[in-house]
Write a protein that holds these residues in place. Sequence first.
Motif, mmCIF file in Angstrom:
data_model
loop_
_atom_site.group_PDB
_atom_site.id
_atom_site.type_symbol
_atom_site.label_atom_id
_atom_site.label_comp_id
_atom_site.label_asym_id
_atom_site.label_seq_id
_atom_site.Cartn_x
_atom_site.Cartn_y
_atom_site.Cartn_z
ATOM 1 N N SER A 63 0.181 1.718 -15.146
ATOM 2 C CA SER A 63 -0.631 2.557 -16.016
ATOM 3 C C SER A 63 -2.020 2.685 -15.427
ATOM 4 N N CYS A 64 -2.629 3.836 -15.655
ATOM 5 C CA CYS A 64 -4.000 4.068 -15.202
ATOM 6 C C CYS A 64 -4.719 4.874 -16.272
ATOM 7 N N ALA A 65 -5.763 4.283 -16.823
ATOM 8 C CA ALA A 65 -6.538 4.938 -17.867
ATOM 9 C C ALA A 65 -7.896 5.332 -17.316
ATOM 10 N N ALA A 66 -8.256 6.583 -17.504
ATOM 11 C CA ALA A 66 -9.542 7.094 -17.048
ATOM 12 C C ALA A 66 -10.530 7.091 -18.208
ATOM 13 N N SER A 67 -11.754 6.702 -17.907
ATOM 14 C CA SER A 67 -12.802 6.725 -18.919
ATOM 15 C C SER A 67 -14.126 7.081 -18.243
ATOM 16 N N GLY A 68 -15.097 7.466 -19.076
ATOM 17 C CA GLY A 68 -16.397 7.854 -18.545
ATOM 18 C C GLY A 68 -16.787 9.227 -19.032
ATOM 19 N N LEU A 84 0.191 9.234 -0.441
ATOM 20 C CA LEU A 84 0.434 9.709 -1.800
ATOM 21 C C LEU A 84 1.829 9.282 -2.237
ATOM 22 N N VAL A 85 1.901 8.750 -3.456
ATOM 23 C CA VAL A 85 3.189 8.422 -4.060
ATOM 24 C C VAL A 85 3.612 9.537 -5.008
ATOM 25 N N ALA A 86 2.721 9.874 -5.934
ATOM 26 C CA ALA A 86 3.008 10.927 -6.896
ATOM 27 C C ALA A 86 1.716 11.324 -7.578
ATOM 28 N N ASP A 87 1.640 12.580 -7.991
ATOM 29 C CA ASP A 87 0.519 13.003 -8.805
ATOM 30 C C ASP A 87 0.986 14.032 -9.819
ATOM 31 N N ILE A 88 0.122 14.286 -10.794
ATOM 32 C CA ILE A 88 0.473 15.188 -11.879
ATOM 33 C C ILE A 88 -0.768 15.939 -12.310
ATOM 34 N N THR A 89 -0.599 17.210 -12.623
ATOM 35 C CA THR A 89 -1.711 18.035 -13.056
ATOM 36 C C THR A 89 -1.815 18.050 -14.582
ATOM 37 N N GLY A 90 -2.888 18.640 -15.056
ATOM 38 C CA GLY A 90 -3.049 18.761 -16.502
ATOM 39 C C GLY A 90 -1.948 19.604 -17.139
ATOM 40 N N ARG A 110 2.110 11.532 -18.141
ATOM 41 C CA ARG A 110 0.751 11.400 -18.658
ATOM 42 C C ARG A 110 0.796 11.373 -20.179
ATOM 43 N N ASN A 111 -0.268 10.877 -20.780
ATOM 44 C CA ASN A 111 -0.304 10.883 -22.241
ATOM 45 C C ASN A 111 -0.822 12.222 -22.736
ATOM 46 N N SER A 112 -0.728 12.428 -24.030
ATOM 47 C CA SER A 112 -1.105 13.727 -24.600
ATOM 48 C C SER A 112 -2.603 13.961 -24.520
ATOM 49 N N ALA A 113 -3.379 12.893 -24.499
ATOM 50 C CA ALA A 113 -4.831 13.029 -24.402
ATOM 51 C C ALA A 113 -5.281 13.351 -22.983
ATOM 52 N N ASN A 164 -5.646 11.430 -20.393
ATOM 53 C CA ASN A 164 -6.590 10.516 -19.775
ATOM 54 C C ASN A 164 -5.894 9.268 -19.237
ATOM 55 N N THR A 165 -4.583 9.243 -19.321
ATOM 56 C CA THR A 165 -3.816 8.113 -18.815
ATOM 57 C C THR A 165 -2.567 8.632 -18.111
ATOM 58 N N VAL A 166 -2.282 8.053 -16.974
ATOM 59 C CA VAL A 166 -1.046 8.382 -16.280
ATOM 60 C C VAL A 166 -0.222 7.114 -16.106
ATOM 61 N N TYR A 167 1.066 7.328 -16.034
ATOM 62 C CA TYR A 167 2.010 6.229 -15.891
ATOM 63 C C TYR A 167 2.892 6.502 -14.676
ATOM 64 N N LEU A 168 3.296 5.440 -14.023
ATOM 65 C CA LEU A 168 4.250 5.568 -12.937
ATOM 66 C C LEU A 168 5.397 4.611 -13.214
ATOM 67 N N GLN A 169 6.524 5.169 -13.611
ATOM 68 C CA GLN A 169 7.720 4.373 -13.831
ATOM 69 C C GLN A 169 8.457 4.266 -12.508
ATOM 70 N N MET A 170 8.622 3.043 -12.039
ATOM 71 C CA MET A 170 9.237 2.799 -10.737
ATOM 72 C C MET A 170 10.552 2.069 -10.949
ATOM 73 N N ASN A 171 11.640 2.741 -10.631
ATOM 74 C CA ASN A 171 12.970 2.160 -10.763
ATOM 75 C C ASN A 171 13.609 1.996 -9.390
ATOM 76 N N SER A 172 14.644 1.205 -9.349
ATOM 77 C CA SER A 172 15.381 0.968 -8.091
ATOM 78 C C SER A 172 14.426 0.618 -6.959
ATOM 79 N N LEU A 173 13.549 -0.302 -7.234
ATOM 80 C CA LEU A 173 12.524 -0.658 -6.253
ATOM 81 C C LEU A 173 13.134 -1.300 -5.019
ATOM 82 N N LYS A 174 12.519 -1.013 -3.891
ATOM 83 C CA LYS A 174 12.959 -1.515 -2.597
ATOM 84 C C LYS A 174 11.847 -2.350 -1.971
#
Length: 122
Positions: free
Chosen positions: A21-26, A47-53, A71-74, A76-86
């Motif tokens: 999780s990554c929460a942006a503030s400021g 780069l692993v992954a990114d997402i736009t508004g 990302r959350n509805s606000a 200001n937070t993005v999540y990276l779900q990592m499955n089948s990790l190597k």
Amino acid sequence: QVQLAESGGGLVQAGGSLRLSCAASGSIFRINVMGWYRQAPGKQRELVADITGGGSANYADSVKGRFTISRNSAWNTVYLQMNSLKPEDTAVYYCNGEFILGRGNYNPGRYWGQGTQVTVSS
């Protein structure tokens, strides 16, 4: 001016899952894009992954089908779900975003989190 607070790293066995999780503030006027980069020892940051508004997501080929960014509805937070990790996913994962601060400063700027360690054991 922008703080990125990361959480969720750790040690996991191959085939396991983690969620970052990554929460942006400021003083943020607008967020253009947020995402995750990683850097393994002796390698360049990538780069692993990114997402736009608007919700458009972009993934590195090496994680497609295994990782999901959201990302959350606000927006200001993005999540990276990592499955089948190597084991090759082992790296320090950094949150990154492009922000516009406003208040007369409308040039986009990039900001980085401090990083969170992800270790995948074989």
